[in-house]
Design an enzyme around this catalytic site. Structure first.
Site, PDB file in Angstrom:
ATOM      1  N   ASP A 107     102.335  50.609 -90.469  1.00  0.00           N
ATOM      2  CA  ASP A 107     102.655  50.429 -91.880  1.00  0.00           C
ATOM      3  C   ASP A 107     101.634  51.130 -92.767  1.00  0.00           C
ATOM      4  OD1 ASP A 107     105.011  49.044 -92.305  1.00  0.00           O
ATOM      5  OD2 ASP A 107     104.097  47.078 -92.046  1.00  0.00           O
ATOM      6  N   LYS A 137     105.364  53.762 -91.417  1.00  0.00           N
ATOM      7  CA  LYS A 137     106.458  53.078 -92.109  1.00  0.00           C
ATOM      8  C   LYS A 137     106.054  52.839 -93.552  1.00  0.00           C
ATOM      9  CE  LYS A 137     107.537  48.604 -91.460  1.00  0.00           C
ATOM     10  NZ  LYS A 137     107.513  48.040 -92.847  1.00  0.00           N
ATOM     11  N   GLU A 206     115.342  44.227 -94.268  1.00  0.00           N
ATOM     12  CA  GLU A 206     114.759  42.878 -94.203  1.00  0.00           C
ATOM     13  C   GLU A 206     115.353  41.943 -95.247  1.00  0.00           C
ATOM     14  OE1 GLU A 206     110.483  40.477 -94.367  1.00  0.00           O
ATOM     15  OE2 GLU A 206     110.503  42.672 -94.388  1.00  0.00           O
TER      16      GLU A 206
END
Length: 291
Positions: A107, A137, A206
């Site tokens: 991330d 990400k 998500e």
């Protein structure tokens, strides 16, 4: 200076014998569009932050995500917002050292990529150099599409993240499911489409209403990774510590596969009891004087 080192082979705790297997690649992940004919089994992804966790999860996963959720899971921070590049680099290097087959994705933390594509490139290059990971990400939709394209054209694979984006918790006002209104649902679909068309090799979806996840999965060309989305996504991800039952409070979309918190507590209680009763250490754990 790089933090990607070869571990001392004498340190058996940190240096297991690697399995004779070839590490998966980003192009191989991109081809795993399981929702379409011939796509194969859904992708499996879990978070990992340490060498030992990576060692244990790696044989079962296609991807390991060094998530900025480490801010809460490892450091006890109230959100992912305070997480730094240095924190991500340290844990990313550990996960790469502990894995042999999974694609490791890191991330990009809040504030390390939003200002400009150039800032994103510098941050992503730092993370990949420091860790040896395969991809980064980043969160965001249409606004981040130029950045995703910029990174991809310069050799940095990007995984997208739409829907409930934890780094934007202050704007969203909490961690509730997204896409309850038609306008917000349309925006999430547009975000995922833009990121995919910009070259993302996969997109995490998500905390959205299930029809949104299904629509995105059926629309975009790259795999979707669901977390609180739909079983029809091309893969799934969970925070490993949530899945293992290390925390009492978890999101609705978490399934606990173990009660590690209970097991650890019971083991600590047993150890404390033996120490206090002087049952530990016993003859097997001490070095007696030679005759």
């Amino acid at each position: 200076m790089s933090t990607t080192y070869t571990i001392d082979t004498a340190t058996s705790r940190a240096n297991p014998t690697p399995a004779p297997r070839k590490r998966l690649t980003v192009p191989a992940i991109r081809r795993r569009k399981s929702s379409r004919e011939g796509g194969g089994a859904p992708l499996v992804m879990l978070t990992a932050y340490t060498v030992r966790t990576a060692q244990l999860l790696d044989p079962h996963c296609d991807m390991l995500l060094v998530g900025d959720s480490l801010g809460q899971v490892i450091y006890g921070l109230p959100s992912t917002v305070p997480v730094t590049l240095e924190m991500m680099a340290a844990h990313g290097a550990a996960v790469v050292r502990g894995s042999y087959q999974a694609v490791v994705v890191i991330d990009m933390p809040f504030g390390s990529y939003e200002a400009s594509p150039q800032q994103a490139f510098e941050s992503a290059a730092f993370l990949l150099k420091q860790t040896g990971a395969a991809a980064v990400k980043l969160e965001g939709g249409e606004a981040m599409a130029p950045t995703v394209r910029f990174l991809g054209e310069r050799g940095i694979p990007v995984m997208g993240h739409v829907g409930l984006t934890p780094q934007a918790v202050n704007v969203l006002g909490g961690y509730g499911a997204r896409g309850k209104s038609e306008a917000e649902a349309a925006k999430i679909v547009a975000d995922a489409t833009a990121i995919a068309e910009a070259g993302a090799f996969a997109v995490v979806i998500e905390g959205v209403m299930e029809p949104i996840a299904i629509r995105i999965t059926q629309t975009i060309a790259c795999p979707t990774i669901g977390i609180g989305a739909s079983a029809q996504c091309d893969g799934q991800v969970l925070v490993a510590e949530d899945m293992l039952g290390l925390f009492e409070r978890t999101a609705r979309f978490v399934k606990r596969y173990e009660d590690m918190a209970g097991r650890i507590s019971a083991a600590a209680e047993a150890y404390a009891g033996e120490v206090r009763s002087r049952a530990f250490p016993g003859p097997e754990q001490i070095y007696p004087t030679k005759d």
